[in-house]
Design a protein around this motif. Structure first.
Motif, PDB file in Angstrom:
ATOM      1  N   ILE A 117       0.862  -1.176   0.000  1.00 16.19           N
ATOM      2  CA  ILE A 117       0.000   0.000   0.000  1.00 16.19           C
ATOM      3  C   ILE A 117       0.898   1.225   0.000  1.00 16.19           C
ATOM      4  N   THR A 118       0.655   2.157  -0.913  1.00 19.33           N
ATOM      5  CA  THR A 118       1.381   3.420  -0.898  1.00 19.33           C
ATOM      6  C   THR A 118       0.428   4.495  -0.382  1.00 19.33           C
ATOM      7  N   LEU A 119       0.850   5.188   0.672  1.00 19.19           N
ATOM      8  CA  LEU A 119       0.010   6.176   1.344  1.00 19.19           C
ATOM      9  C   LEU A 119       0.651   7.553   1.245  1.00 19.19           C
ATOM     10  N   THR A 120      -0.073   8.486   0.644  1.00 19.83           N
ATOM     11  CA  THR A 120       0.399   9.862   0.547  1.00 19.83           C
ATOM     12  C   THR A 120      -0.779  10.779   0.844  1.00 19.83           C
ATOM     13  N   GLY A 121      -0.597  12.091   0.682  1.00 21.95           N
ATOM     14  CA  GLY A 121      -1.721  12.983   0.928  1.00 21.95           C
ATOM     15  C   GLY A 121      -1.302  14.346   1.425  1.00 21.95           C
ATOM     16  N   ASN A 122      -2.306  15.131   1.802  1.00 26.42           N
ATOM     17  CA  ASN A 122      -2.073  16.493   2.284  1.00 26.42           C
ATOM     18  C   ASN A 122      -1.248  16.484   3.568  1.00 26.42           C
ATOM     19  N   LEU A 123      -0.470  17.533   3.756  1.00 26.68           N
ATOM     20  CA  LEU A 123       0.271  17.701   4.999  1.00 26.68           C
ATOM     21  C   LEU A 123      -0.722  17.797   6.158  1.00 26.68           C
ATOM     22  N   GLY A 124      -0.472  17.069   7.236  1.00 26.42           N
ATOM     23  CA  GLY A 124      -1.353  17.099   8.392  1.00 26.42           C
ATOM     24  C   GLY A 124      -2.614  16.278   8.236  1.00 26.42           C
ATOM     25  N   SER A 125      -2.657  15.403   7.234  1.00 23.76           N
ATOM     26  CA  SER A 125      -3.868  14.607   7.009  1.00 23.76           C
ATOM     27  C   SER A 125      -3.960  13.384   7.918  1.00 23.76           C
ATOM     28  N   GLY A 126      -2.896  13.091   8.642  1.00 22.81           N
ATOM     29  CA  GLY A 126      -2.940  11.957   9.569  1.00 22.81           C
ATOM     30  C   GLY A 126      -2.361  10.672   9.013  1.00 22.81           C
ATOM     31  N   LYS A 127      -1.453  10.776   8.077  1.00 20.80           N
ATOM     32  CA  LYS A 127      -0.873   9.580   7.448  1.00 20.80           C
ATOM     33  C   LYS A 127      -0.133   8.710   8.465  1.00 20.80           C
ATOM     34  N   SER A 128       0.636   9.350   9.338  1.00 22.92           N
ATOM     35  CA  SER A 128       1.404   8.587  10.323  1.00 22.92           C
ATOM     36  C   SER A 128       0.485   7.857  11.290  1.00 22.92           C
ATOM     37  N   THR A 129      -0.571   8.534  11.730  1.00 23.30           N
ATOM     38  CA  THR A 129      -1.535   7.911  12.643  1.00 23.30           C
ATOM     39  C   THR A 129      -2.213   6.722  11.977  1.00 23.30           C
ATOM     40  N   LEU A 130      -2.638   6.906  10.741  1.00 17.07           N
ATOM     41  CA  LEU A 130      -3.272   5.820   9.998  1.00 17.07           C
ATOM     42  C   LEU A 130      -2.294   4.674   9.803  1.00 17.07           C
ATOM     43  N   GLY A 131      -1.043   5.010   9.495  1.00 16.06           N
ATOM     44  CA  GLY A 131      -0.034   3.978   9.299  1.00 16.06           C
ATOM     45  C   GLY A 131       0.176   3.137  10.545  1.00 16.06           C
ATOM     46  N   LYS A 132       0.173   3.759  11.719  1.00 16.83           N
ATOM     47  CA  LYS A 132       0.364   3.021  12.970  1.00 16.83           C
ATOM     48  C   LYS A 132      -0.773   2.033  13.212  1.00 16.83           C
ATOM     49  N   ILE A 133      -1.985   2.415  12.819  1.00 12.18           N
ATOM     50  CA  ILE A 133      -3.126   1.507  12.975  1.00 12.18           C
ATOM     51  C   ILE A 133      -2.990   0.326  12.017  1.00 12.18           C
ATOM     52  N   LEU A 134      -2.598   0.606  10.783  1.00 12.29           N
ATOM     53  CA  LEU A 134      -2.427  -0.477   9.807  1.00 12.29           C
ATOM     54  C   LEU A 134      -1.301  -1.419  10.246  1.00 12.29           C
ATOM     55  N   GLU A 135      -0.322  -0.869  10.930  1.00 10.74           N
ATOM     56  CA  GLU A 135       0.775  -1.690  11.442  1.00 10.74           C
ATOM     57  C   GLU A 135       0.297  -2.547  12.614  1.00 10.74           C
ATOM     58  N   ALA A 136      -0.389  -1.932  13.584  1.00  9.90           N
ATOM     59  CA  ALA A 136      -0.790  -2.630  14.796  1.00  9.90           C
ATOM     60  C   ALA A 136      -1.954  -3.588  14.588  1.00  9.90           C
ATOM     61  N   GLU A 137      -2.932  -3.170  13.773  1.00 12.55           N
ATOM     62  CA  GLU A 137      -4.160  -3.960  13.627  1.00 12.55           C
ATOM     63  C   GLU A 137      -4.176  -4.878  12.400  1.00 12.55           C
ATOM     64  N   TYR A 138      -3.399  -4.531  11.383  1.00 12.64           N
ATOM     65  CA  TYR A 138      -3.466  -5.297  10.141  1.00 12.64           C
ATOM     66  C   TYR A 138      -2.125  -5.892   9.707  1.00 12.64           C
ATOM     67  N   GLY A 139      -1.101  -5.725  10.533  1.00 15.73           N
ATOM     68  CA  GLY A 139       0.167  -6.397  10.300  1.00 15.73           C
ATOM     69  C   GLY A 139       1.050  -5.827   9.220  1.00 15.73           C
ATOM     70  N   TYR A 140       0.883  -4.543   8.892  1.00 15.79           N
ATOM     71  CA  TYR A 140       1.717  -3.930   7.856  1.00 15.79           C
ATOM     72  C   TYR A 140       3.004  -3.367   8.453  1.00 15.79           C
ATOM     73  N   LYS A 141       4.092  -3.536   7.729  1.00 13.15           N
ATOM     74  CA  LYS A 141       5.371  -2.936   8.111  1.00 13.15           C
ATOM     75  C   LYS A 141       5.485  -1.584   7.410  1.00 13.15           C
ATOM     76  N   ILE A 142       5.886  -0.546   8.143  1.00 13.64           N
ATOM     77  CA  ILE A 142       5.888   0.818   7.615  1.00 13.64           C
ATOM     78  C   ILE A 142       7.273   1.237   7.105  1.00 13.64           C
ATOM     79  N   PHE A 143       7.268   1.820   5.903  1.00 16.26           N
ATOM     80  CA  PHE A 143       8.449   2.507   5.390  1.00 16.26           C
ATOM     81  C   PHE A 143       8.039   3.962   5.217  1.00 16.26           C
ATOM     82  N   SER A 144       8.654   4.872   6.005  1.00 20.95           N
ATOM     83  CA  SER A 144       8.258   6.274   5.990  1.00 20.95           C
ATOM     84  C   SER A 144       9.410   7.167   5.562  1.00 20.95           C
ATOM     85  N   THR A 145       9.134   8.110   4.645  1.00 23.63           N
ATOM     86  CA  THR A 145      10.158   9.080   4.228  1.00 23.63           C
ATOM     87  C   THR A 145      10.000  10.416   4.943  1.00 23.63           C
ATOM     88  N   GLY A 146       8.835  10.634   5.557  1.00 27.14           N
ATOM     89  CA  GLY A 146       8.620  11.895   6.266  1.00 27.14           C
ATOM     90  C   GLY A 146       9.636  12.086   7.382  1.00 27.14           C
TER      91      GLY A 146
END
Length: 230
Positions: free
Chosen positions: A3-32
């Motif tokens: 899954i590639t996740l991008t969007g507006n600044l301050g849209s909550g990408k990091s928060t959403l990513g943490k949920i996908l990591e904790a609840e759905y088993g995704y490993k995060i690669f972040s450039t921010g």
């Protein structure tokens, strides 16, 4: 699945990513975080770092090459790329753009202590102006460097509005739409673009889609949204 996740600044990408990591088993690669770290090392703000990147593309290419390599080497893993342009470099991914109103974005950024001293503002208005300028700066750089229209929603499979939607619900909707995307791909069908927006958001910008019957109110995961098919 990637899954590639991008969007507006301050849209909550990091928060959403943490949920996908904790609840759905995704490993995060972040450039921010990488960009903020580079800014801190140079003693400049994130906005100033973005302007430096306009003049020296070595930072962009470093991030791009790393993103592409990871996607190739870990094709079978559940990876979430929290990255401005990963959708343009990851070979096969479900492309998600997270949208948010400017006022909500600024309030979130000002309340986020993790952004550190390189991203602090004296007022909400100053933060809003900085976010607008950063978005414009990034958009120019992406057009010049890659020839792409970052804010063209047609680049993405899913556009989610996070302005007034709980992160857990956003994650649930994203995974539901990702599963539908995978099913379409398995059937050999072309995936289009779906916008899932706050039900009170105006749709005047999508007059053509409304005339063609591609704008509707839909209940998704128990909540009503404005849905637009591009």
């Amino acid at each position: 699945m990637h899954i590639t996740l991008t969007g507006n600044l301050g849209s909550g990408k990091s928060t959403l990513g943490k949920i996908l990591e904790a609840e759905y088993g995704y490993k995060i690669f972040s450039t921010g975080e990488v960009i903020r770290q580079i800014a801190g090392e140079h003693g400049v703000s994130v906005l100033e770092m973005n302007k430096m990147m306009e003049k020296d593309h070595k930072y962009d290419h470093m991030i791009d090459d790393t993103t592409a390599r990871i996607s190739r080497e870990q094709k079978e893993k559940k990876l979430l790329f929290d990255s401005r342009l990963a959708w343009n470099f990851v070979e096969d991914s479900f492309k998600v753009f997270l949208s948010v109103s400017l006022s909500v974005a600024a309030a979130r950024v000002m309340a986020d202590a993790s952004r550190g001293e390189v991203e602090t503002y004296a007022s909400l208005e100053e933060c809003k102006e900085s976010l607008k300028e950063r978005a414009a700066t990034e958009d120019r750089r992406y057009k010049e460097l890659y020839g792409i229209e970052y804010f063209n929603y047609a680049n993405y499979n899913l556009v989610l509005d996070s302005s007034d939607c709980a992160p857990a619900l956003l994650a649930e909707i994203l995974m539901k739409e990702a599963a539908a995307y995978e099913e379409k791909k398995a059937r050999g069908e072309k995936a289009g673009t779906k916008l899932i927006l706050d039900k009170n958001r105006l749709a005047e910008d999508f007059a053509k889609e409304r005339a063609e019957g591609r704008v509707s109110m839909q209940t998704i995961c128990g909540t009503e949204f404005l849905v637009i098919e591009l």
